[in-house]
Design a protein around this motif. Structure first.
Motif, short mmCIF file in Angstrom:
data_model
loop_
_atom_site.label_atom_id
_atom_site.label_comp_id
_atom_site.label_asym_id
_atom_site.label_seq_id
_atom_site.Cartn_x
_atom_site.Cartn_y
_atom_site.Cartn_z
N ALA A 28 0.90 -1.25 -0.06
CA ALA A 28 -0.11 -0.01 -0.09
C ALA A 28 0.86 1.45 -0.12
O ALA A 28 2.13 1.29 0.49
N ILE A 29 0.42 2.40 -0.76
CA ILE A 29 0.90 3.62 -0.52
C ILE A 29 0.66 4.43 0.56
O ILE A 29 -0.57 4.57 0.78
N SER A 36 9.71 4.15 -2.77
CA SER A 36 11.31 4.22 -2.53
C SER A 36 11.84 3.49 -1.42
O SER A 36 12.94 2.80 -1.64
N LEU A 37 11.18 3.54 -0.21
CA LEU A 37 11.59 2.62 1.02
C LEU A 37 11.52 1.03 0.47
O LEU A 37 12.70 0.39 0.85
N TRP A 38 10.56 0.67 -0.15
CA TRP A 38 10.65 -0.62 -0.54
C TRP A 38 11.39 -1.02 -1.49
O TRP A 38 12.18 -2.08 -1.39
N ASP A 39 11.64 -0.16 -2.46
CA ASP A 39 12.48 -0.49 -3.75
C ASP A 39 13.98 -0.62 -3.19
O ASP A 39 14.77 -1.58 -3.65
N SER A 40 14.41 0.30 -2.08
CA SER A 40 15.86 0.11 -1.54
C SER A 40 15.88 -1.21 -0.67
O SER A 40 16.84 -1.95 -0.97
N LEU A 41 14.81 -1.52 0.00
CA LEU A 41 15.06 -2.89 0.73
C LEU A 41 14.91 -4.04 -0.32
O LEU A 41 15.77 -4.85 -0.06
N ILE A 42 14.34 -4.02 -1.12
CA ILE A 42 14.09 -5.25 -2.11
C ILE A 42 15.58 -5.12 -2.69
O ILE A 42 16.01 -6.31 -2.99
N LYS A 43 16.00 -4.08 -3.44
CA LYS A 43 17.38 -4.13 -3.95
C LYS A 43 18.43 -4.99 -2.91
O LYS A 43 19.28 -5.51 -3.47
N THR A 44 18.38 -4.35 -1.96
CA THR A 44 19.38 -5.09 -0.80
C THR A 44 19.25 -6.48 -0.56
O THR A 44 20.22 -7.27 -0.74
N PHE A 45 17.91 -6.99 -0.51
CA PHE A 45 17.53 -8.16 -0.42
C PHE A 45 18.14 -9.37 -1.47
O PHE A 45 18.69 -10.14 -1.32
N GLU A 46 17.75 -8.52 -2.57
CA GLU A 46 18.27 -9.35 -3.93
C GLU A 46 19.56 -9.29 -3.88
O GLU A 46 20.23 -10.45 -4.37
N ALA A 324 12.75 -0.81 11.60
CA ALA A 324 13.04 0.44 12.46
C ALA A 324 12.93 1.62 11.36
O ALA A 324 12.40 2.69 11.55
N ASN A 325 13.79 1.45 10.35
CA ASN A 325 13.95 2.62 9.41
C ASN A 325 12.60 2.74 8.59
O ASN A 325 12.29 3.88 8.42
N PHE A 326 12.47 1.76 8.18
CA PHE A 326 10.79 1.66 7.43
C PHE A 326 9.91 2.48 8.17
O PHE A 326 9.19 3.70 8.01
N GLN A 327 9.58 1.90 9.62
CA GLN A 327 8.68 2.65 10.56
C GLN A 327 9.03 4.17 10.74
O GLN A 327 7.98 5.14 10.78
N LYS A 328 10.30 4.57 10.89
CA LYS A 328 10.70 5.94 11.30
C LYS A 328 10.23 6.84 10.15
O LYS A 328 10.04 7.91 10.35
N GLU A 329 10.88 6.28 9.11
CA GLU A 329 10.56 7.18 7.82
C GLU A 329 9.26 7.44 7.36
O GLU A 329 8.99 8.65 6.97
N GLU A 330 8.36 6.42 7.79
CA GLU A 330 6.83 6.62 7.35
C GLU A 330 6.15 7.48 8.48
O GLU A 330 4.97 7.56 8.54
N GLY A 331 6.78 7.40 9.72
CA GLY A 331 6.29 8.40 10.74
C GLY A 331 5.29 7.46 11.62
O GLY A 331 4.32 8.13 12.15
#
Length: 404
Positions: A28-29, A36-46, A324-331
């Motif tokens: 969900a948006i 961009s947060l998910w894109d970054s996480l996915i890139k690192t995961f892959e 933690a970074n995902f939740q912090k960035e999303e507020g």
């Protein structure tokens, strides 16, 4: 938060792509940072898991209910879905239990206050992604101009203060933001109802939508609207609209969320003179607050052959710094103990919201009827403001009882 549909679907549109190492993730948006947060996480995961691939599809919340319904009806469910309900999927045998896809270490890290709401008939199927509690936001400058020295604690004080703001709060300022449009009317109503002894179910889980406390709640809100103490047409106003207007200094007070600064206020006026307080109650008793968690769920597509890939990605996401970074960035508030330790030291603003968690009340997400019912509530509840509250609630009660 909903900011418009921006799809980014790659690869197969089916959860069963034929490749056991490729998974489809529908997210969900929440704001313009989510993708961009998910894109970054996915890139690192892959990069860390050679041969594994995550195809991301972003969906706006205003489109999500219809999308999910279509996914299920056409048997095109994603391997992982970010949503606000899960029990009907669990009832129909579509989901992996959490114990099948999360490591014991990750499972034990999830905050206990959320776990019970993640279960269907005693088994956990939902994995909390983001959490939020609500508090009462007010504009200190508007209050000062209207001669109000403290935030309201009772409904009578809300009405009195709203009248003062209407009379002296400034040109173009609406006293109370009341979003009862289709985006999130089920939440706005619940926040008022729970502080009048009402709500969706009783302690035994029986539906109580048409209770007298709920009827009285809607009659109170209807009176505020008819008296010109809210923004125009609350029955068609979405949450994002009043949050934006509050950020612009055009609303004196409203029920707000922990993510308001990151998602709305700071984008418009980082120096907005606002403060937060507990939600007002009908008679001034101990206030309750709405606790919300959105979930990740894992579908058993293709006979479960994607379980390894799904598990790898979920356990990667729930690593302390990632979540933690995902939740912090999303507020939003943390959903794991380890992320909570990181966020609480970094974000002092969160403290009153975290302090409100013990008195939080949650949607009946463990009832399989809740998901479909919530969609109906969103569509119909606002009509009570221009129609008959008792009739609207009676219809919703019948719908709930019919579906379980």
């Amino acid at each position: 938060m909903t900011l418009g549909l921006t799809g980014c679907s790659k690869g197969s549109s089916s959860g069963d792509s034929g490749d056991s190492k490729t998974i489809r993730f529908v997210a969900a948006i929440y704001d313009d940072k989510t993708k961009s947060l998910w894109d970054s996480l996915i890139k690192t995961f892959e990069a860390q898991n050679k041969g594994y691939k995550v195809n991301l599809e972003m969906v706006d919340w205003t489109q999500m209910d219809a999308k999910v319904k279509t996914y299920v009806q056409t048997k095109q469910t994603p391997d992982i879905l970010n949503y606000n309900a899960f029990a009907d999927f669990a009832r129909d045998g579509l989901l992996f239990p959490t114990s099948d896809v999360l490591s014991p270490q990750v499972s034990s890290d999830i905050l206990p206050s959320f776990v019970e709401g993640d279960k269907y008939k005693g088994t956990q199927y939902g994995m909390p992604l983001l959490s939020s509690v609500r508090l009462f936001f007010y504009n200190k400058d508007v209050f000062k101009k209207a001669g109000i020295s403290a935030p309201p604690k009772t409904w009578d004080e809300v009405k009195t203060d709203a009248q003062k703001i209407k009379d002296k709060g400034g040109k173009g300022v609406f006293p109370l933001g009341l979003p009862l449009g289709a985006e999130e009317s089920q939440a706005e109503f619940f926040m008022w109802a729970m502080n009048n002894g009402g709500g969706y179910v009783d302690q035994s889980g029986n539906w109580t939508i048409d209770s007298q406390a709920n009827v009285d709640t809607l009659n109170y809100l209807k009176d505020l609207s008819k008296s010109g103490l809210t923004q125009p047409n609350p029955e068609t106003t979405d949450r994002k609209d009043v949050f934006n207007e509050f950020a612009q200094g055009k609303i004196g007070m409203l029920n707000g969320a922990v993510f308001m600064p990151a998602g709305f206020i700071n984008k418009v006026n980082a120096k907005l003179p606002y403060a937060v307080a507990p939600l007002p109650t009908k008679a001034g008793g101990t206030p309750s607050t709405l606790g919300v968690q959105d979930f990740l769920v894992a579908f058993k597509n293709g006979g479960g052959k994607k379980k390894d890939a799904v598990s790898k990605f979920l356990n990667f996401f729930y690593q302390t710094n990632n979540v933690a970074n995902f939740q912090k960035e999303e507020g939003f508030l943390p959903v794991t103990k380890s992320a909570g330790d990181v966020i609480s030291s970094a974000v002092p603003y969160d403290k009153p919201f975290i302090d409100a968690l013990p008195n939080a009340k949650f949607y009946p997400t463990g009832n399989a009827a809740w998901g479909p019912l919530a969609n109906t509530v969103k569509e119909k509840l606002g009509t009570a403001i221009t129609g008959d509250p008792k009739s609207v609630l009676s219809e919703l009660q019948q719908t709930a009882q019919k579906n379980g």
